[in-house]
Scaffold this motif. Sequence first.
Motif, PDB file in Angstrom:
ATOM      1  N   ALA A  30       0.837  -1.199   0.000  1.00 62.20           N
ATOM      2  CA  ALA A  30       0.000   0.000   0.000  1.00 62.20           C
ATOM      3  C   ALA A  30       0.867   1.242   0.000  1.00 62.20           C
ATOM      4  O   ALA A  30       1.935   1.271   0.621  1.00 62.20           O
ATOM      5  CB  ALA A  30      -0.909   0.004   1.223  1.00 62.20           C
ATOM      6  N   MET A  31       0.414   2.279  -0.712  1.00 61.75           N
ATOM      7  CA  MET A  31       1.136   3.548  -0.774  1.00 61.75           C
ATOM      8  C   MET A  31       0.157   4.686  -0.620  1.00 61.75           C
ATOM      9  O   MET A  31      -0.933   4.663  -1.172  1.00 61.75           O
ATOM     10  CB  MET A  31       1.887   3.691  -2.102  1.00 61.75           C
ATOM     11  CG  MET A  31       2.655   5.003  -2.241  1.00 61.75           C
ATOM     12  SD  MET A  31       3.563   5.122  -3.814  1.00 61.75           S
ATOM     13  CE  MET A  31       2.190   5.372  -4.965  1.00 61.75           C
ATOM     14  N   SER A  32       0.535   5.696   0.167  1.00 59.29           N
ATOM     15  CA  SER A  32      -0.323   6.864   0.334  1.00 59.29           C
ATOM     16  C   SER A  32       0.401   8.098  -0.187  1.00 59.29           C
ATOM     17  O   SER A  32       0.297   8.440  -1.347  1.00 59.29           O
ATOM     18  CB  SER A  32      -0.715   7.026   1.800  1.00 59.29           C
ATOM     19  OG  SER A  32      -1.643   8.067   1.956  1.00 59.29           O
ATOM     20  N   GLN A  35       6.144   9.310   0.467  1.00 60.52           N
ATOM     21  CA  GLN A  35       7.351   9.969   0.964  1.00 60.52           C
ATOM     22  C   GLN A  35       8.317   8.991   1.642  1.00 60.52           C
ATOM     23  O   GLN A  35       9.485   9.323   1.853  1.00 60.52           O
ATOM     24  CB  GLN A  35       6.972  11.091   1.939  1.00 60.52           C
ATOM     25  CG  GLN A  35       6.138  12.181   1.298  1.00 60.52           C
ATOM     26  CD  GLN A  35       6.801  12.751   0.053  1.00 60.52           C
ATOM     27  OE1 GLN A  35       7.786  13.467   0.132  1.00 60.52           O
ATOM     28  NE2 GLN A  35       6.261  12.415  -1.112  1.00 60.52           N
ATOM     29  N   SER A  36       7.843   7.813   1.965  1.00 60.67           N
ATOM     30  CA  SER A  36       8.712   6.768   2.519  1.00 60.67           C
ATOM     31  C   SER A  36       8.915   5.651   1.506  1.00 60.67           C
ATOM     32  O   SER A  36      10.041   5.255   1.211  1.00 60.67           O
ATOM     33  CB  SER A  36       8.112   6.197   3.806  1.00 60.67           C
ATOM     34  OG  SER A  36       8.012   7.193   4.802  1.00 60.67           O
ATOM     35  N   LEU A  37       7.810   5.138   0.964  1.00 62.81           N
ATOM     36  CA  LEU A  37       7.920   4.044   0.010  1.00 62.81           C
ATOM     37  C   LEU A  37       8.584   4.494  -1.284  1.00 62.81           C
ATOM     38  O   LEU A  37       9.360   3.729  -1.876  1.00 62.81           O
ATOM     39  CB  LEU A  37       6.533   3.462  -0.286  1.00 62.81           C
ATOM     40  CG  LEU A  37       6.498   2.275  -1.253  1.00 62.81           C
ATOM     41  CD1 LEU A  37       7.357   1.126  -0.740  1.00 62.81           C
ATOM     42  CD2 LEU A  37       5.061   1.809  -1.478  1.00 62.81           C
ATOM     43  N   GLY A 113      -0.724   7.368   8.555  1.00 64.25           N
ATOM     44  CA  GLY A 113      -0.689   5.916   8.379  1.00 64.25           C
ATOM     45  C   GLY A 113       0.559   5.449   7.663  1.00 64.25           C
ATOM     46  O   GLY A 113       1.138   4.415   8.017  1.00 64.25           O
ATOM     47  N   GLY A 114       0.989   6.213   6.659  1.00 63.22           N
ATOM     48  CA  GLY A 114       2.192   5.835   5.925  1.00 63.22           C
ATOM     49  C   GLY A 114       3.417   5.868   6.801  1.00 63.22           C
ATOM     50  O   GLY A 114       4.289   4.992   6.715  1.00 63.22           O
ATOM     51  N   SER A 115       3.510   6.877   7.669  1.00 60.25           N
ATOM     52  CA  SER A 115       4.648   6.985   8.573  1.00 60.25           C
ATOM     53  C   SER A 115       4.681   5.801   9.535  1.00 60.25           C
ATOM     54  O   SER A 115       5.745   5.214   9.791  1.00 60.25           O
ATOM     55  CB  SER A 115       4.578   8.297   9.360  1.00 60.25           C
ATOM     56  OG  SER A 115       5.638   8.395  10.284  1.00 60.25           O
ATOM     57  N   LEU A 116       3.526   5.430  10.072  1.00 55.56           N
ATOM     58  CA  LEU A 116       3.470   4.295  10.986  1.00 55.56           C
ATOM     59  C   LEU A 116       3.847   2.993  10.283  1.00 55.56           C
ATOM     60  O   LEU A 116       4.608   2.174  10.818  1.00 55.56           O
ATOM     61  CB  LEU A 116       2.071   4.167  11.578  1.00 55.56           C
ATOM     62  CG  LEU A 116       1.705   5.094  12.732  1.00 55.56           C
ATOM     63  CD1 LEU A 116       0.263   4.854  13.135  1.00 55.56           C
ATOM     64  CD2 LEU A 116       2.620   4.870  13.921  1.00 55.56           C
ATOM     65  N   ALA A 117       3.311   2.790   9.097  1.00 54.60           N
ATOM     66  CA  ALA A 117       3.577   1.550   8.365  1.00 54.60           C
ATOM     67  C   ALA A 117       5.057   1.429   7.993  1.00 54.60           C
ATOM     68  O   ALA A 117       5.615   0.328   7.996  1.00 54.60           O
ATOM     69  CB  ALA A 117       2.709   1.487   7.109  1.00 54.60           C
ATOM     70  N   HIS A 118       5.686   2.558   7.693  1.00 49.03           N
ATOM     71  CA  HIS A 118       7.113   2.552   7.339  1.00 49.03           C
ATOM     72  C   HIS A 118       7.966   2.191   8.553  1.00 49.03           C
ATOM     73  O   HIS A 118       8.986   1.528   8.434  1.00 49.03           O
ATOM     74  CB  HIS A 118       7.506   3.927   6.799  1.00 49.03           C
ATOM     75  CG  HIS A 118       8.909   4.003   6.294  1.00 49.03           C
ATOM     76  ND1 HIS A 118       9.399   3.156   5.322  1.00 49.03           N
ATOM     77  CD2 HIS A 118       9.942   4.833   6.635  1.00 49.03           C
ATOM     78  CE1 HIS A 118      10.665   3.457   5.076  1.00 49.03           C
ATOM     79  NE2 HIS A 118      11.015   4.460   5.853  1.00 49.03           N
ATOM     80  N   ALA A 119       7.559   2.657   9.726  1.00 50.88           N
ATOM     81  CA  ALA A 119       8.199   2.279  11.001  1.00 50.88           C
ATOM     82  C   ALA A 119       9.671   2.633  11.078  1.00 50.88           C
ATOM     83  O   ALA A 119      10.487   1.821  11.524  1.00 50.88           O
ATOM     84  CB  ALA A 119       7.988   0.789  11.279  1.00 50.88           C
ATOM     85  N   ASP A 120      10.005   3.845  10.684  1.00 47.81           N
ATOM     86  CA  ASP A 120      11.375   4.318  10.902  1.00 47.81           C
ATOM     87  C   ASP A 120      11.519   4.651  12.384  1.00 47.81           C
ATOM     88  O   ASP A 120      10.718   5.404  12.929  1.00 47.81           O
ATOM     89  CB  ASP A 120      11.624   5.574  10.055  1.00 47.81           C
ATOM     90  CG  ASP A 120      13.075   6.000  10.052  1.00 47.81           C
ATOM     91  OD1 ASP A 120      13.705   5.998  11.129  1.00 47.81           O
ATOM     92  OD2 ASP A 120      13.591   6.358   8.982  1.00 47.81           O
ATOM     93  N   ALA A 156      13.115  -1.926  13.654  1.00 42.49           N
ATOM     94  CA  ALA A 156      13.308  -0.943  12.599  1.00 42.49           C
ATOM     95  C   ALA A 156      12.656  -1.427  11.304  1.00 42.49           C
ATOM     96  O   ALA A 156      12.966  -2.518  10.806  1.00 42.49           O
ATOM     97  CB  ALA A 156      14.802  -0.714  12.381  1.00 42.49           C
ATOM     98  N   TYR A 157      11.707  -0.640  10.790  1.00 44.16           N
ATOM     99  CA  TYR A 157      10.998  -0.918   9.538  1.00 44.16           C
ATOM    100  C   TYR A 157      10.206  -2.226   9.585  1.00 44.16           C
ATOM    101  O   TYR A 157       9.926  -2.817   8.542  1.00 44.16           O
ATOM    102  CB  TYR A 157      11.987  -0.928   8.356  1.00 44.16           C
ATOM    103  CG  TYR A 157      12.880   0.283   8.339  1.00 44.16           C
ATOM    104  CD1 TYR A 157      12.379   1.531   7.990  1.00 44.16           C
ATOM    105  CD2 TYR A 157      14.217   0.191   8.711  1.00 44.16           C
ATOM    106  CE1 TYR A 157      13.182   2.657   8.010  1.00 44.16           C
ATOM    107  CE2 TYR A 157      15.042   1.316   8.736  1.00 44.16           C
ATOM    108  CZ  TYR A 157      14.507   2.545   8.388  1.00 44.16           C
ATOM    109  OH  TYR A 157      15.319   3.658   8.418  1.00 44.16           O
ATOM    110  N   THR A 158       9.847  -2.655  10.778  1.00 45.85           N
ATOM    111  CA  THR A 158       9.102  -3.900  10.943  1.00 45.85           C
ATOM    112  C   THR A 158       7.930  -3.676  11.891  1.00 45.85           C
ATOM    113  O   THR A 158       8.112  -3.158  12.991  1.00 45.85           O
ATOM    114  CB  THR A 158       9.997  -5.010  11.520  1.00 45.85           C
ATOM    115  OG1 THR A 158      11.168  -5.144  10.711  1.00 45.85           O
ATOM    116  CG2 THR A 158       9.260  -6.343  11.548  1.00 45.85           C
ATOM    117  N   THR A 159       6.732  -4.059  11.463  1.00 47.32           N
ATOM    118  CA  THR A 159       5.533  -3.871  12.277  1.00 47.32           C
ATOM    119  C   THR A 159       4.761  -5.187  12.390  1.00 47.32           C
ATOM    120  O   THR A 159       5.136  -6.202  11.801  1.00 47.32           O
ATOM    121  CB  THR A 159       4.595  -2.809  11.665  1.00 47.32           C
ATOM    122  OG1 THR A 159       3.970  -3.355  10.490  1.00 47.32           O
ATOM    123  CG2 THR A 159       5.363  -1.547  11.289  1.00 47.32           C
TER     124      THR A 159
END
Length: 283
Positions: A30-32, A35-37, A113-120, A156-159
């Motif tokens: 998924a992409m919103s 800015q991360s993906l 949501g995108g920031s959370l999913a990216h999990a930096d 890191a980057y894992t949810t």
Amino acid sequence: MKAPKFAYTRVLDVGEAIAALAAGAGAAKAMSGSQSLGPMLNLRLARPAQVVDVAQIPSLRTVSRKGDWIEIGAAVTHAEIEDGMHPPLAAHPMREVAGGIAYRAIRTRGTVGGSLAHADPAADWVVVLAALGARVVVRSPRGERTIDADAFMLGAYTTVLESDELIVSVAVPSETSFMHWGYHKVCRKPGEFAEASAAVYFDASRERARIVLGAADGPPLLLNPLAAEIARDGAGAAGRESLRAAVRTALPERDAIDRKLFTACLERALEQSGVLAGAKHAE
């Protein structure tokens, strides 16, 4: 570099998005705001066979108040929160946090949501939402589930997200007159990723006390004993040596300079919240 080839699908409904992710069998992403993906694709650190664009799903772009909670759609951008475009968040601490994320160009597209999913680990929302005791609502073909924000990130980057799950909203406590809140981060220059951060949240009316360290190369670190002591004993429990000890316990592998950065973030977040009003610190 350029991204590897992938199929692109824009959807306008959460059901369509979930179906597309499920059909991808682990190869769809998924992409919103991208800015991360987007950078991950260009660097070829991410190689999904399909990208599902969820940025224009109407239900993911709303903010509403539900009792003591504010429900934020996953595709709401940082800039929308910063600009007070959603009345339920106009006086909320999240507005100030949003204004300090990266650069304005990124804030206009990047989403909660995108920031959370990216999990930096260095991301602002990861630590802030953990401090607020937020709830992340995700949906899949199996239905809907709610995850505590402080348990959402595994590393890191894992949810905890499954490949066919989509973040649909984040619920945060609404502001109250009893709320004490603070957030501070250290960056080499404005707009860069944090090298250390800390967020604190106290609300006597809800009997909540949370202190969280971020940018620690992994999930947010909750300092529950320190938060409980400050909630019980007030500023007397927030002496500088107490803060140093809490950081040392949370980050035993870090050197003295790193721990000093985290301690400074913690102290400034507490000062910003007003919890330390009148406290005297021993050097």
